[in-house]
Write a protein that holds these residues in place. Structure first.
Motif, PDB file in Angstrom:
ATOM      1  N   HIS A 211       0.641  -1.161   0.123  1.00 53.02           N
ATOM      2  CA  HIS A 211       0.025  -0.559  -0.317  1.00 53.02           C
ATOM      3  C   HIS A 211       1.044   1.384  -0.201  1.00 53.02           C
ATOM      4  CE1 HIS A 211      -3.508  -1.949   1.087  1.00 53.02           C
ATOM      5  NE2 HIS A 211      -3.124  -3.112   1.091  1.00 53.02           N
ATOM      6  N   GLY A 212       2.244   0.977  -0.485  1.00 50.16           N
ATOM      7  CA  GLY A 212       3.087   2.212   0.046  1.00 50.16           C
ATOM      8  C   GLY A 212       3.302   3.230   0.684  1.00 50.16           C
ATOM      9  N   LEU A 213       2.909   2.590   2.040  1.00 51.18           N
ATOM     10  CA  LEU A 213       3.726   3.415   2.969  1.00 51.18           C
ATOM     11  C   LEU A 213       4.496   2.909   3.838  1.00 51.18           C
ATOM     12  CD1 LEU A 213       0.643   1.053   5.790  1.00 51.18           C
ATOM     13  CD2 LEU A 213       0.264   3.139   3.999  1.00 51.18           C
ATOM     14  N   LYS A 214       5.140   4.761   4.586  1.00 53.56           N
ATOM     15  CA  LYS A 214       6.506   4.539   4.032  1.00 53.56           C
ATOM     16  C   LYS A 214       6.712   4.415   6.004  1.00 53.56           C
ATOM     17  CE  LYS A 214       6.217   8.633   2.417  1.00 53.56           C
ATOM     18  NZ  LYS A 214       6.839  10.728   2.242  1.00 53.56           N
ATOM     19  N   PRO A 215       8.284   3.909   6.171  1.00 48.82           N
ATOM     20  CA  PRO A 215       7.903   3.140   7.802  1.00 48.82           C
ATOM     21  C   PRO A 215       8.107   4.107   8.973  1.00 48.82           C
ATOM     22  CG  PRO A 215      10.399   3.097   5.985  1.00 48.82           C
ATOM     23  CD  PRO A 215       9.167   4.431   5.391  1.00 48.82           C
ATOM     24  N   ASN A 216       8.452   6.064   8.485  1.00 48.94           N
ATOM     25  CA  ASN A 216       8.065   6.753   9.250  1.00 48.94           C
ATOM     26  C   ASN A 216       6.313   7.247   9.599  1.00 48.94           C
ATOM     27  OD1 ASN A 216      10.651   6.886   9.695  1.00 48.94           O
ATOM     28  ND2 ASN A 216      11.377   8.351   8.483  1.00 48.94           N
TER      29      ASN A 216
ATOM     30  N   ASP B 235       2.167  14.448   9.049  1.00 50.10           N
ATOM     31  CA  ASP B 235       1.995  14.786   7.242  1.00 50.10           C
ATOM     32  C   ASP B 235       0.223  15.541   8.442  1.00 50.10           C
ATOM     33  OD1 ASP B 235       4.149  14.692   6.193  1.00 50.10           O
ATOM     34  OD2 ASP B 235       3.778  12.372   5.281  1.00 50.10           O
ATOM     35  N   ILE B 236       0.128  15.294   8.256  1.00 53.18           N
ATOM     36  CA  ILE B 236      -1.455  15.222   9.307  1.00 53.18           C
ATOM     37  C   ILE B 236      -1.995  16.259   9.660  1.00 53.18           C
ATOM     38  CG2 ILE B 236      -3.961  13.871  10.647  1.00 53.18           C
ATOM     39  CD1 ILE B 236      -3.111  10.999   9.865  1.00 53.18           C
ATOM     40  N   GLU B 237      -1.232  16.764  10.886  1.00 47.63           N
ATOM     41  CA  GLU B 237      -0.560  17.694  11.344  1.00 47.63           C
ATOM     42  C   GLU B 237      -0.560  19.239  10.105  1.00 47.63           C
ATOM     43  OE1 GLU B 237       1.236  19.218  15.321  1.00 47.63           O
ATOM     44  OE2 GLU B 237       2.119  17.890  14.007  1.00 47.63           O
ATOM     45  N   THR B 238      -0.101  19.489   9.067  1.00 49.67           N
ATOM     46  CA  THR B 238       0.265  20.077   8.886  1.00 49.67           C
ATOM     47  C   THR B 238       0.739  20.667   7.469  1.00 49.67           C
ATOM     48  OG1 THR B 238       2.669  19.314   8.080  1.00 49.67           O
ATOM     49  CG2 THR B 238       2.753  20.239  10.196  1.00 49.67           C
TER      50      THR B 238
ATOM     51  N   LYS C 264      -5.943  17.126   0.466  1.00 47.73           N
ATOM     52  CA  LYS C 264      -5.391  16.791  -0.343  1.00 47.73           C
ATOM     53  C   LYS C 264      -4.374  15.954  -0.491  1.00 47.73           C
ATOM     54  CE  LYS C 264      -5.469  18.227  -5.629  1.00 47.73           C
ATOM     55  NZ  LYS C 264      -6.164  19.025  -6.687  1.00 47.73           N
ATOM     56  N   MET C 265      -3.523  16.243  -0.574  1.00 46.20           N
ATOM     57  CA  MET C 265      -2.016  15.925  -0.093  1.00 46.20           C
ATOM     58  C   MET C 265      -1.736  14.173   0.384  1.00 46.20           C
ATOM     59  SD  MET C 265       0.676  19.509   0.018  1.00 46.20           S
ATOM     60  CE  MET C 265       2.062  18.379   0.250  1.00 46.20           C
ATOM     61  N   ILE C 266      -2.662  14.872   1.824  1.00 45.93           N
ATOM     62  CA  ILE C 266      -2.818  13.374   2.432  1.00 45.93           C
ATOM     63  C   ILE C 266      -3.679  12.613   1.937  1.00 45.93           C
ATOM     64  CG2 ILE C 266      -3.504  12.975   5.486  1.00 45.93           C
ATOM     65  CD1 ILE C 266      -2.959  15.430   6.153  1.00 45.93           C
ATOM     66  N   SER C 267      -4.899  12.939   1.819  1.00 49.07           N
ATOM     67  CA  SER C 267      -5.519  11.625   0.994  1.00 49.07           C
ATOM     68  C   SER C 267      -4.846  10.784  -0.058  1.00 49.07           C
ATOM     69  CB  SER C 267      -6.573  12.227   0.166  1.00 49.07           C
ATOM     70  OG  SER C 267      -7.592  11.506  -0.467  1.00 49.07           O
ATOM     71  N   THR C 268      -4.888   9.548   0.489  1.00 51.96           N
ATOM     72  CA  THR C 268      -3.986   8.307  -0.739  1.00 51.96           C
ATOM     73  C   THR C 268      -5.566   7.333  -1.077  1.00 51.96           C
ATOM     74  OG1 THR C 268      -4.855   6.830   1.650  1.00 51.96           O
ATOM     75  CG2 THR C 268      -2.726   7.946   1.417  1.00 51.96           C
TER      76      THR C 268
END
Length: 439
Positions: free
Chosen positions: A272-277, A282-285, A289-293
């Motif tokens: 699903h393309g999840l990052k290790p971090n 990202d949700i906070e800042t 539109k940029m957050i939506s997957t």
């Protein structure tokens, strides 16, 4: 006389109050007959009693923490089940083992999730907490009760014996003083006074022997329970060490199943393309539109539906070489294999094969020679230009930087206003060849 007889009968076997001695103790007058060893050992016993009290309190608190961590473990597992329900990670996060008709969890199951592992560990942990209470906490409570009760009762009796000894010692001293005063005045001591003195001296001797014998036994007891208290600690310490070793090894054996859970979660992250971090920052800042997957997940679904018509085959669980007991690798997209035959012209790999098999692009000299030869004479049979198709007249320009053949134009050549190329006249140096068009 009847009332006096009843009163004396009521006090048979009971220590006399000795009010006078109690008053002396209250104002701080200690007895000279008190054992010095008993005084020292009493201080040591008070220290031991306080330590046993703290030990029992700590063990009870530890048992409560074992029960509490078991309850919180179940509560965490319950919330993981609720949060992961209906998600791609539910099978490895919140899937629960089956239950029998009577509500008990089936032990021989193949479910391996975070919740199932902790539920299984919770059942074992409860049994361990009960054993800790039985063999460790209850032993410490019994140790404190036996030692404190036995020594405290003995100290109380020794105190009563000492009070009785002080009573007769004071009484004998008082009678002796009376006899000495009478003899100093030259008076004869009455037989009644002599009998009283002799009787109290016998009682004093008996009280002294009784106190010394009892205090000696009590000193031996207190010395044993204080200075050699480690012998009472030893069996409890064995149980505690066995408990910790068994509990830790059993927990490690049970929790080792979570390594497989971690492996599957990593595969889900790659799929699903999840990052290790974590993405909380990202949700906070970032913007919504940029957050939506959502589009990425939708595109993954469309890729899955078109896998049958694409040259990127889908690896089925039966063809996968890795073990995946949860079945999360089913439907995952793998890299194209070299043995697959691409459909020419429809895929990137087919286009690359066509480009590699095609002839190289003609140079500018070849183009100009071909134009000149078409205007002067037909091409000769066997010429190297037979492979080139007939070309319409080209108008090469320099100022505008274009050349055209009526259908397309390319930049980098001179205009008609400066010079034109024909069958006669010198030909200027050709500019660099344009990049070849895509195949």
């Amino acid at each position: 006389s009847t009332s006096a007889t009843r009163l004396s009968t009521a006090h048979v076997g009971m220590p006399k109050p000795r009010v006078g001695q109690r008053l002396k103790e209250a104002i701080g007058k200690n007895s000279n007959a008190r054992s010095t060893d008993l005084i020292t050992l009493t201080k040591h016993f008070n220290i031991l009693k306080e330590r046993l009290k703290l030990l029992v309190s700590a063990l009870k608190a530890h048992h409560r923490s074992l029960v509490q961590i078991n309850n919180t473990r179940l509560e965490v597992a319950k919330q993981i089940v609720a949060l992961s329900s209906g998600s791609p990670i539910h099978d490895v996060a919140g899937k629960l083992p089956p239950s029998s008709e009577d509500g008990l969890v089936v032990t021989n199951h193949d479910v391996n999730s975070f919740a199932s592992v902790h539920i299984a560990l919770s059942g074992k942990h409860q049994a361990y907490a009960d054993k800790y209470l039985k063999f460790v906490v209850n032993y410490a409570v019994e140790w404190e009760r036996v030692v404190v009760t036995r020594v405290t009762t003995s100290l109380k009796k020794a105190k009563d014996l000492l009070r009785n000894l002080d009573h007769y010692q004071s009484k004998v001293e008082s009678i002796r003083q009376t006899v000495n005063v009478a003899m100093a005045k030259g008076k004869t001591v009455e037989p009644k006074t002599q009998d009283k003195l002799k009787r109290n001296e016998d009682k004093l001797r008996q009280a002294k022997d009784e106190y010394e014998r009892f205090s000696s036994d009590l000193c031996s007891l207190m010395e044993e329970v204080t200075e050699r208290s480690w012998k009472d600690l030893h069996p409890m310490l064995v149980k505690m060490a066995q408990f910790d070793a068994t509990l830790s090894s059993d927990e490690a054996r049970t929790l080792s199943s979570l390594n497989q859970v971690v492996d599957v979660l990593k595969k889900v992250a790659q799929k699903h393309g999840l990052k290790p971090n974590a993405r909380l920052k990202d949700i906070e800042t970032l913007s919504a539109k940029m957050i939506s997957t959502k589009e990425a997940e939708s595109s993954m679904g469309s890729i899955k539906s078109q896998d049958s018509a694409d040259d990127h085959p889908v690896v089925s669980p039966s063809s996968s070489t890795s073990s995946d007991p949860w079945g999360t690798e089913a439907g995952s997209i793998s890299a194209p294999t070299t043995s697959a035959s691409p459909k020419s012209g429809h895929t990137i790999s087919g286009m690359l094969e066509i480009a590699s098999a095609a002839a190289p692009a003609p140079t500018m000299d070849q183009v100009e020679n071909a134009v000149t030869s078409t205007k002067t004479s037909p091409p000769r049979r066997g010429s190297s230009f037979n492979a080139l198709p007939p070309l319409p007249p080209f108008h090469i320009t320099s100022s505008a930087g274009q050349y055209s053949n009526g259908t397309r134009s390319f930049s980098g050549y001179e205009s008609d206003s400066t010079r034109s190329i024909s069958s006669s006249g010198p030909v200027g140096p050709a500019p660099a060849a344009p990049p070849p068009p895509p195949p």
